[in-house]
Design a protein around this motif. Sequence first.
Motif, mmCIF file in Angstrom:
data_model
loop_
_atom_site.group_PDB
_atom_site.id
_atom_site.type_symbol
_atom_site.label_atom_id
_atom_site.label_comp_id
_atom_site.label_asym_id
_atom_site.label_seq_id
_atom_site.Cartn_x
_atom_site.Cartn_y
_atom_site.Cartn_z
ATOM 1 N N ARG A 165 0.838 -1.185 0.000
ATOM 2 C CA ARG A 165 0.000 0.000 0.000
ATOM 3 C C ARG A 165 0.876 1.239 0.000
ATOM 4 O O ARG A 165 1.908 1.292 0.653
ATOM 5 C CB ARG A 165 -0.912 -0.007 1.228
ATOM 6 C CG ARG A 165 -1.822 1.206 1.360
ATOM 7 C CD ARG A 165 -2.657 1.098 2.633
ATOM 8 N NE ARG A 165 -1.793 1.092 3.815
ATOM 9 C CZ ARG A 165 -1.353 2.202 4.414
ATOM 10 N NH1 ARG A 165 -1.708 3.400 3.962
ATOM 11 N NH2 ARG A 165 -0.581 2.099 5.498
ATOM 12 N N VAL A 166 0.463 2.263 -0.760
ATOM 13 C CA VAL A 166 1.190 3.521 -0.808
ATOM 14 C C VAL A 166 0.904 4.283 0.477
ATOM 15 O O VAL A 166 -0.250 4.634 0.766
ATOM 16 C CB VAL A 166 0.793 4.348 -2.048
ATOM 17 C CG1 VAL A 166 1.493 5.701 -2.025
ATOM 18 C CG2 VAL A 166 1.117 3.596 -3.319
ATOM 19 N N LYS A 167 1.954 4.560 1.239
ATOM 20 C CA LYS A 167 1.802 5.253 2.518
ATOM 21 C C LYS A 167 2.039 6.742 2.371
ATOM 22 O O LYS A 167 1.637 7.514 3.250
ATOM 23 C CB LYS A 167 2.800 4.685 3.540
ATOM 24 C CG LYS A 167 2.597 3.218 3.811
ATOM 25 C CD LYS A 167 3.439 2.751 4.975
ATOM 26 C CE LYS A 167 4.929 2.908 4.688
ATOM 27 N NZ LYS A 167 5.762 2.431 5.820
ATOM 28 N N GLY A 168 2.716 7.155 1.308
ATOM 29 C CA GLY A 168 3.004 8.563 1.125
ATOM 30 C C GLY A 168 3.998 8.739 -0.020
ATOM 31 O O GLY A 168 4.230 7.822 -0.798
ATOM 32 N N ALA A 169 4.590 9.944 -0.082
ATOM 33 C CA ALA A 169 5.523 10.226 -1.184
ATOM 34 C C ALA A 169 6.554 11.230 -0.712
ATOM 35 O O ALA A 169 6.319 12.011 0.223
ATOM 36 C CB ALA A 169 4.780 10.756 -2.398
ATOM 37 N N VAL A 170 7.727 11.201 -1.393
ATOM 38 C CA VAL A 170 8.814 12.151 -1.160
ATOM 39 C C VAL A 170 8.935 13.002 -2.413
ATOM 40 O O VAL A 170 9.069 12.469 -3.522
ATOM 41 C CB VAL A 170 10.141 11.441 -0.869
ATOM 42 C CG1 VAL A 170 11.245 12.467 -0.632
ATOM 43 C CG2 VAL A 170 9.995 10.527 0.331
ATOM 44 N N LEU A 171 8.893 14.306 -2.252
ATOM 45 C CA LEU A 171 9.044 15.244 -3.370
ATOM 46 C C LEU A 171 10.307 16.050 -3.163
ATOM 47 O O LEU A 171 10.525 16.595 -2.081
ATOM 48 C CB LEU A 171 7.833 16.181 -3.473
ATOM 49 C CG LEU A 171 7.936 17.292 -4.529
ATOM 50 C CD1 LEU A 171 7.905 16.693 -5.936
ATOM 51 C CD2 LEU A 171 6.798 18.299 -4.360
ATOM 52 N N ILE A 172 11.170 16.085 -4.193
ATOM 53 C CA ILE A 172 12.421 16.845 -4.139
ATOM 54 C C ILE A 172 12.444 17.798 -5.312
ATOM 55 O O ILE A 172 12.221 17.383 -6.461
ATOM 56 C CB ILE A 172 13.650 15.921 -4.180
ATOM 57 C CG1 ILE A 172 13.637 14.937 -3.005
ATOM 58 C CG2 ILE A 172 14.935 16.732 -4.167
ATOM 59 C CD1 ILE A 172 14.775 13.941 -3.027
ATOM 60 N N ASP A 173 12.675 19.076 -5.003
ATOM 61 C CA ASP A 173 12.858 20.076 -6.064
ATOM 62 C C ASP A 173 14.353 20.304 -6.271
ATOM 63 O O ASP A 173 15.086 20.599 -5.317
ATOM 64 C CB ASP A 173 12.181 21.394 -5.675
ATOM 65 C CG ASP A 173 10.676 21.340 -5.884
ATOM 66 O OD1 ASP A 173 10.230 20.361 -6.521
ATOM 67 O OD2 ASP A 173 9.975 22.245 -5.415
ATOM 68 N N LEU A 174 14.770 20.146 -7.542
ATOM 69 C CA LEU A 174 16.178 20.328 -7.900
ATOM 70 C C LEU A 174 16.313 21.643 -8.648
ATOM 71 O O LEU A 174 15.537 21.939 -9.564
ATOM 72 C CB LEU A 174 16.645 19.158 -8.778
ATOM 73 C CG LEU A 174 18.116 19.144 -9.192
ATOM 74 C CD1 LEU A 174 19.007 18.925 -7.966
ATOM 75 C CD2 LEU A 174 18.364 18.062 -10.234
ATOM 76 N N LYS A 175 17.325 22.413 -8.268
ATOM 77 C CA LYS A 175 17.550 23.688 -8.952
ATOM 78 C C LYS A 175 17.982 23.434 -10.390
ATOM 79 O O LYS A 175 18.797 22.550 -10.659
ATOM 80 C CB LYS A 175 18.617 24.491 -8.216
ATOM 81 C CG LYS A 175 18.239 24.869 -6.779
ATOM 82 C CD LYS A 175 19.372 25.580 -6.085
ATOM 83 C CE LYS A 175 19.023 25.888 -4.625
ATOM 84 N NZ LYS A 175 20.129 26.551 -3.901
ATOM 85 N N LEU A 176 17.426 24.204 -11.328
ATOM 86 C CA LEU A 176 17.712 23.996 -12.744
ATOM 87 C C LEU A 176 19.171 24.270 -13.064
ATOM 88 O O LEU A 176 19.711 23.681 -14.014
ATOM 89 C CB LEU A 176 16.804 24.904 -13.589
ATOM 90 C CG LEU A 176 16.901 24.698 -15.119
ATOM 91 C CD1 LEU A 176 16.484 23.284 -15.500
ATOM 92 C CD2 LEU A 176 16.021 25.723 -15.837
ATOM 93 N N ARG A 177 19.832 25.088 -12.288
ATOM 94 C CA ARG A 177 21.220 25.414 -12.594
ATOM 95 C C ARG A 177 22.115 24.174 -12.481
ATOM 96 O O ARG A 177 23.148 24.081 -13.123
ATOM 97 C CB ARG A 177 21.719 26.499 -11.661
ATOM 98 C CG ARG A 177 21.783 26.103 -10.206
ATOM 99 C CD ARG A 177 22.196 27.272 -9.346
ATOM 100 N NE ARG A 177 22.316 26.895 -7.929
ATOM 101 C CZ ARG A 177 22.549 27.747 -6.956
ATOM 102 N NH1 ARG A 177 22.655 29.028 -7.231
ATOM 103 N NH2 ARG A 177 22.663 27.309 -5.705
ATOM 104 N N SER A 178 21.714 23.187 -11.629
ATOM 105 C CA SER A 178 22.498 21.957 -11.542
ATOM 106 C C SER A 178 22.376 21.142 -12.828
ATOM 107 O O SER A 178 23.301 20.445 -13.227
ATOM 108 C CB SER A 178 22.040 21.130 -10.347
ATOM 109 O OG SER A 178 20.690 20.716 -10.511
#
Length: 658
Positions: free
Chosen positions: A234-247
């Motif tokens: 069962r899906v318990k949740g999620a991890v969201l990561i924002d990466l800077k475009l400059r990388s």
Amino acid sequence: MPNNDHEVEKNLGNRRTWRLLPGQYARRLRLRNMPLRYQLMLLFLLFAIVPSVGLGLLVNWTVERVVERQVEGHTMQLIGKVNEALNTKMENLQNMTYLIAFEPDVNAFMDEKLAGDRGGPGSSEPSIGKGDTVSEQNRLYGMKQTLQGFTTLYPEIAGIVLVNARGDYVSNEMYPRTAVNLTREEWYRRAASQPGIFTVLGQPRERNITTHVRYKDDEIVSVARSITDETTGRVKGAVLIDLKLRSVSQAARNVTLGKSGYVMVADAAGKSVYKPEHPLIDHIPASWFATGESGTFTQVVNGETLLFMYQSSTFTGWRTVGVFPTKDSISEVRQIQFYVVSFVFVVCLFGLSASLWFSRSIAQPIFRLMSYMRRAETGNLSAGRWSNRTDEIGMLGNSFNRMLNQIRQLISLNELRERQKRDAEMRSLQEHIKPHFLYNTLDTIHWMARKEGAEDVSDMVGALSRLFRIGLSKGQDYIPLHSELEHIRSYLQIQQTRYRDRLQYTLHIPEELQNLYVLKLLLQPLVENAIYHGIKGRRGPGHIGIEGKVEHGRLHLTIQDNGAGMSSERLDEMLRLLDMPMESLESTLPERTGKSYGMLNVQARLRLSFGSDYGILLHSSPGVGTRVTIVHPLMRELPATVLPPAEPEDTQNRQEKE
């Protein structure tokens, strides 16, 4: 009047000349009718210009292909490195999501055992209420510090947010703009639709969650991974990561293709993830890309032809695309084409000068040789004068002088041989008198003995006369079988006169075989061997039988005696000698071939005339006798190479007389 007629004829002759001129010019224009000097010039120019032009075209075509392959290979290498760098960054983010999911407090938060934040902008109100213990607040604070540690360790990360299935979140930098449940967000649904799979979301569009720094949507790239229950899935949740475009841009920013080309990154739909400040094209339609992970294509954009090279990443789904104008590579090709054209021009100029010099150096000695040949045609065979050239032309002149000298020697030798030939013909005519004298003398003795009643002497002289006549055979190599039988009868008649009752013989040759042609003197040497080595060594009378028959399309003539025979050692030795008759006859050991010379002579003549399939078959037993079989081809006609000489008139008269 005569003067006028002469003028008319002169004018008509001029008209005929003018009529012939076009045909003459046409013939002169043919290469074989042109002077040798001009032919050589044309050939030199042809062999100099055509290969040079062909080489230039080949080099031009090869250079274009090589430049294209080099540009494509170099660009693909750069694109592959950019793609590899992006994959490495995404793998690091994926590993980061695994590390976050392994935290016990994160698992408790995902299992809704630990309260998180909920609310609007800047809200940090717990979802469980005011009854939360200090311990839970510390654990929540610890999770935020853990996320803060990741963003500190990786500065290219703009923010990290954890969301459980109830909609609570934990983040150090990110928060929702409104109170709408975060599980309804598009990014969450995409992550939940792929349980446990790391998903590259791309640049966000109208997302509810944001960061305190308030990055624009085109300044970040989002990735997410759902966290599942290990037992139920069962899906318990999620991890969201924002990466800077400059990388992302760092991997592609410093890559330059040609003079004005660049590398851009696009998602699966063709939307630009990264592009430089002044791109040649803002958006690449997905329909331009062919199926496959990599490829190359050209398109006209704003009147300019652009070359696109791309490579897809199976990890991120993005395409790293190299874009540059085709004129950047064409300029290098044109520079090489200039060098090729200059080379062809120099070669043609050098070929023209060289053709003039070579044609003159070759044609002039040949013209001189022609004059010497015309002089030789008139009968003047004196040698010509040549320079000290050591090349082929000089060798040709020296060979011509040697040829003239040999011709003079051959003429002298031919005159000498003609004189010798006339002398030899005279001697030959004189030698022809001797056989006729011998035949006539034997005929005279024969008739004188018959006249005096000496029948035995008459018969023996007659047999001897026939023996000589058939043995000579008027110079022929092939005679009818009946003539060979007559020859052997005459020989056996003479031998019977010597041995009387000790020698008996029988001849059994079918009448239909007696007109076949055979090599002359086949039977006499073998019958002589049977008498001297077989019958003579036997006690009492002996018998020789001669038979003829056809087996397997070949003529078999068998001579069998009941004489002493041969031992097995002597028979083996004879078979070895018969297997190599020519070598045996040339042997210098008389004891090896002395007793078998006649048989080896017959074997050698059969092998030389008809090949190894024909010859003598030998069988012998001690005290029983010897059987010799001659295998001869069936020859119903005289071979074409054998022409019977004219029969002397006196010989015909002698035969009629007999």
